[in-house]
Design a protein around this motif. Sequence first.
Motif, short mmCIF file in Angstrom:
data_model
loop_
_atom_site.label_atom_id
_atom_site.label_comp_id
_atom_site.label_asym_id
_atom_site.label_seq_id
_atom_site.Cartn_x
_atom_site.Cartn_y
_atom_site.Cartn_z
N ARG A 74 0.87 -1.09 0.09
CA ARG A 74 0.06 0.12 0.08
C ARG A 74 0.86 1.33 0.07
NH1 ARG A 74 -2.68 -3.19 4.20
NH2 ARG A 74 -1.65 -1.77 5.70
N LEU A 75 1.86 1.14 0.81
CA LEU A 75 2.87 2.44 0.85
C LEU A 75 3.56 2.53 -0.46
CD1 LEU A 75 4.20 1.70 4.30
CD2 LEU A 75 2.98 3.66 3.90
N ALA A 76 3.86 1.71 -1.04
CA ALA A 76 4.54 1.59 -2.34
C ALA A 76 3.55 2.44 -3.47
CB ALA A 76 4.91 0.52 -3.13
N ARG A 77 2.39 2.03 -3.34
CA ARG A 77 1.60 2.89 -4.31
C ARG A 77 1.28 4.12 -3.96
NH1 ARG A 77 -3.96 -0.71 -4.37
NH2 ARG A 77 -3.48 -0.39 -2.01
N LEU A 78 1.57 4.73 -2.94
CA LEU A 78 1.48 5.89 -2.38
C LEU A 78 2.75 6.87 -2.77
CD1 LEU A 78 -0.31 6.07 1.01
CD2 LEU A 78 -1.12 6.62 -1.25
N GLY A 79 3.76 5.99 -3.13
CA GLY A 79 5.13 6.60 -3.28
C GLY A 79 5.96 6.85 -2.06
N ALA A 80 5.43 5.91 -1.01
CA ALA A 80 6.20 6.22 0.52
C ALA A 80 6.85 4.78 0.48
CB ALA A 80 5.20 6.52 1.45
N PRO A 81 8.32 4.54 0.11
CA PRO A 81 8.88 3.41 0.40
C PRO A 81 8.90 2.94 1.55
CG PRO A 81 10.55 5.19 -0.53
CD PRO A 81 8.86 5.78 -0.58
N ALA A 82 9.11 1.67 2.06
CA ALA A 82 9.06 1.15 3.31
C ALA A 82 10.37 0.30 3.34
CB ALA A 82 7.92 0.75 3.94
N GLU A 83 10.67 0.02 4.41
CA GLU A 83 12.03 -0.74 4.71
C GLU A 83 11.29 -1.85 5.86
OE1 GLU A 83 16.39 -1.12 6.44
OE2 GLU A 83 15.68 0.80 5.53
N THR A 84 11.41 -3.25 5.27
CA THR A 84 11.15 -4.41 6.31
C THR A 84 12.36 -4.99 6.73
OG1 THR A 84 9.31 -4.57 5.00
CG2 THR A 84 9.82 -6.29 6.60
N ALA A 85 12.56 -5.21 8.13
CA ALA A 85 13.59 -5.82 8.69
C ALA A 85 12.93 -6.82 9.83
CB ALA A 85 14.66 -5.02 9.26
N THR A 87 10.75 -8.57 11.86
CA THR A 87 9.35 -8.50 12.23
C THR A 87 9.04 -7.00 12.20
OG1 THR A 87 9.84 -8.59 14.39
CG2 THR A 87 9.18 -10.71 13.22
N SER A 88 9.68 -6.05 11.74
CA SER A 88 9.21 -4.77 11.45
C SER A 88 9.20 -4.10 10.18
CB SER A 88 10.11 -3.80 12.51
OG SER A 88 10.01 -4.11 13.90
N LEU A 89 8.55 -3.17 9.95
CA LEU A 89 8.44 -2.25 8.77
C LEU A 89 8.59 -0.71 9.48
CD1 LEU A 89 6.09 -2.43 5.62
CD2 LEU A 89 6.25 -0.26 7.19
N THR A 90 9.34 -0.06 8.60
CA THR A 90 9.78 1.26 8.66
C THR A 90 9.44 2.17 7.59
OG1 THR A 90 11.40 0.64 10.65
CG2 THR A 90 11.40 2.80 9.73
N ALA A 91 8.80 3.17 7.74
CA ALA A 91 8.32 4.25 6.67
C ALA A 91 8.20 5.60 7.35
CB ALA A 91 6.84 3.69 5.94
N TYR A 92 8.31 6.44 6.36
CA TYR A 92 8.52 8.00 6.75
C TYR A 92 7.49 8.66 5.93
CZ TYR A 92 12.85 7.15 8.97
OH TYR A 92 14.04 6.49 9.77
N ASP A 93 6.63 9.62 6.78
CA ASP A 93 5.55 10.59 6.16
C ASP A 93 6.56 11.64 5.68
OD1 ASP A 93 3.53 12.00 5.43
OD2 ASP A 93 3.34 12.98 7.48
N ARG A 94 6.43 11.92 4.49
CA ARG A 94 7.36 13.09 3.59
C ARG A 94 6.78 14.27 4.29
NH1 ARG A 94 7.61 10.78 -2.39
NH2 ARG A 94 9.24 9.11 -1.94
N ALA A 95 5.64 14.46 4.74
CA ALA A 95 5.19 15.86 4.97
C ALA A 95 5.76 16.37 6.24
CB ALA A 95 3.55 16.05 4.70
N THR A 96 5.96 15.32 7.22
CA THR A 96 6.17 15.81 8.87
C THR A 96 7.47 14.93 8.87
OG1 THR A 96 5.14 13.67 9.45
CG2 THR A 96 3.83 15.72 9.40
N GLY A 97 8.05 14.07 8.13
CA GLY A 97 9.13 13.44 8.74
C GLY A 97 9.05 12.51 9.68
N ALA A 161 -3.39 10.42 4.21
CA ALA A 161 -3.22 9.20 3.34
C ALA A 161 -2.09 8.20 3.59
CB ALA A 161 -3.10 9.68 1.85
N PHE A 162 -1.05 8.74 4.36
CA PHE A 162 -0.26 7.81 4.88
C PHE A 162 -0.60 6.95 5.82
CE2 PHE A 162 3.42 7.27 7.95
CZ PHE A 162 4.30 6.65 6.93
#
Length: 309
Positions: A74-85, A87-97, A161-162
């Motif tokens: 879902r994040l990839a479709r929003l253009g918000a790449p996520a990193e999975t390591a 049992t965790s996934l990390t993503a950043y909201d570009r608007a707020t950091g 949306a994020f």
Amino acid sequence: MALHRLISITMGVPDVAGTAAYYADLGLSPDGDGWFATRDGGRQLRIVHAPTRRLVEARIGVDDPDDLAAAAHRLARLGAPAETAGTSLTAYDRATGLRAVLDVAPRAAQPAPVPATPYNGPGRIERVGSRAPGTRRSAPVRPRKLGHAVVGTTDFDATAAFFRDGLGLKASDYIKDSGAFLRCSTDHHNILVLKAPVTFLHHTSWQVDDVDDIGRGAMAMLEDHPERHVWGLGRHHAGSNFFWYLKDPAGNFAEYYSDMDCVVDDQLWKPEVFEGAKGLFSWGPPPPASFLHPEDLAALMTRSHSAAG
């Protein structure tokens, strides 16, 4: 819902020591390395240094690795790449950091239910021959759990949306054009996204047993620090909870709350769009101007523009 709880948040402030002392007064238990624990939720607040007050991280529980993969898609479709390591996934909201972390974690189960506070009412006597429990309590108020965090963003649509379309939180209600109440648990909201002229942390919210403990906790916080008072006592319309807001040394608001709406079946809850007072409260004193537009926003905007330049 694959998402099931708000595990913790990390708050950035310029004065870590002063802010930490405030949250100890609020009833959270220091737990080392900037962490504070609630009675039922464990480590739920971490305070770290930052040039300006802000929400640094929100950590959310999910059921299994498949939930991480679905969120990454879902994040990839929003253009918000996520990193999975692991049992965790990390993503950043570009608007707020803001850093969002999804963790595979067990579902929270608050300990044996606290007996409902007995209240007498017309034709309904629940308490006979004794004073109300709230008049007999003397122990300091200690919050049960972290309820929600509220983040101001300069790009409301993108941040909403994020969390909603990317991470997978559900929408409970909206404030027209300016607010989104989003949930990752059965609580009415765990993240509230607010339209703002600058990125900042508006408030955090802490569950206590009942409205008596809201009053007792607030009175204790104000006894030697009347300047901490912001707004309360009152009851919100969105979420329905009783509230009292106080201010920490960094300028963030902290809310004691009880009696929050609960959404167990998503199909039975219909989000509404509120305008005017309904977006804020059902009863209580009117919100002060400083709640709607915190006094340090101009300074935060100046620092933000300076950093950008």
